[in-house]
Motif scaffolding. Sequence first.
Motif: not given
Length: 403
Positions: A224-229
Amino acid sequence: MDSRAAADQAASRIEHGTAAFVRTNCAIFASGLATFALLYCVQPLMPVLSDTFHVGATGASLSLSLTTAFLAVSILIAGALSETWGRKPMMVGSLLLSSMLTLVSASLHHWESFLVARALMGIALSGLPAVAMAYVAEEMHPRSLGLAMGLYVAGSGLGGMAGRLLVGVITDLSDWRMALVSMGLMGLACAAILWRCLPASRHFVARPLRFKPLFQTYAGHLRSATLRWLFVISFLLMGSFVTLYNYVGYKLAAPPFSLTHTQIGLVFSVYLCGVVSSACMGSVSQRIGRPRMLPITFAVMLVGALLTCAGSVWAVVLGIALITIGFFGTHAVASAWVSAQAPVGRAQAASLYLFTYYLGSSVVGSLGGVFWTWSGWPGVVAMIVVLLLAGMAVAWRLKGQAT
């Protein structure tokens, strides 16, 4: 599960207004207080540890950085172990062992053995933060969950303040070893409260320990891109915050301020501002949205960092207060966003967030010592400003994705 079964299950949960709720929250509050007091009690002692063991600022910072490094890694496994061993036994055992290791560390006369004790304490402490949150989520009635979580956060915040403040006072009255003994005894008292007051789990079902599904869930979250950020934000956030608290004691103890250990400990009472701000900023984020809130909280921290370069002790204290307010606000918003972003495997998502959170404390906290040695306090602030600007850039990127 049919509606009647769901209603029966909800009715069996702990709800505010009952004796069980009071006992449970006394225990959870005590566990949060002891965890963060034991973890951060060495922070105001770093100048003293430098003198006692003849190590520099970077070396002294290892007394906290090693603890948080081992905590970061161990917390990924601790939650899974509690699925097999049970929530309450894991929490009580964790706090007992951590308290005893603190007592042992007070008697050690070699720097290497002191660091080993602190590293082992990081492993021992991993059985508390994630497991306590899991217990509250399982046992509390939905109507009482927010209040219970708030009391846990309050206990954690007060523990972080008490560990810094009391250690400073006791070091001035006696010495740093007696200060650590006092923290260890406080931890044992909190462990006794936890054992005596926390009701046994009623909604916990033991499961065999299986690592493959666990790491598959972790891998899914990392896609998940959002979780990574958000994990990047937790690294930058905690790294900048701990770096300031690690080395500001050196600045305040030196001329022109020349504050005593007690006075430096009192400066850390601004932690109370953070405890209040976490609830207030969390409430504001509900109205304006998390993506809009994060750049604001980072900006507050940035202003605070720059203020600490002033020549007035009151300006420095105000700067520390602003950084603390911004930190707690950012942490409250980001951690809530992680839970909302992970409808499946929330415990694992929280563990990954805490992993990068404590990894930032460990890696960046020690790196700050290099900047202190290189350029004193201006060098430390320069590093913090770069981290906060990077965090603000990530927050703006998340805002763009959300809109």
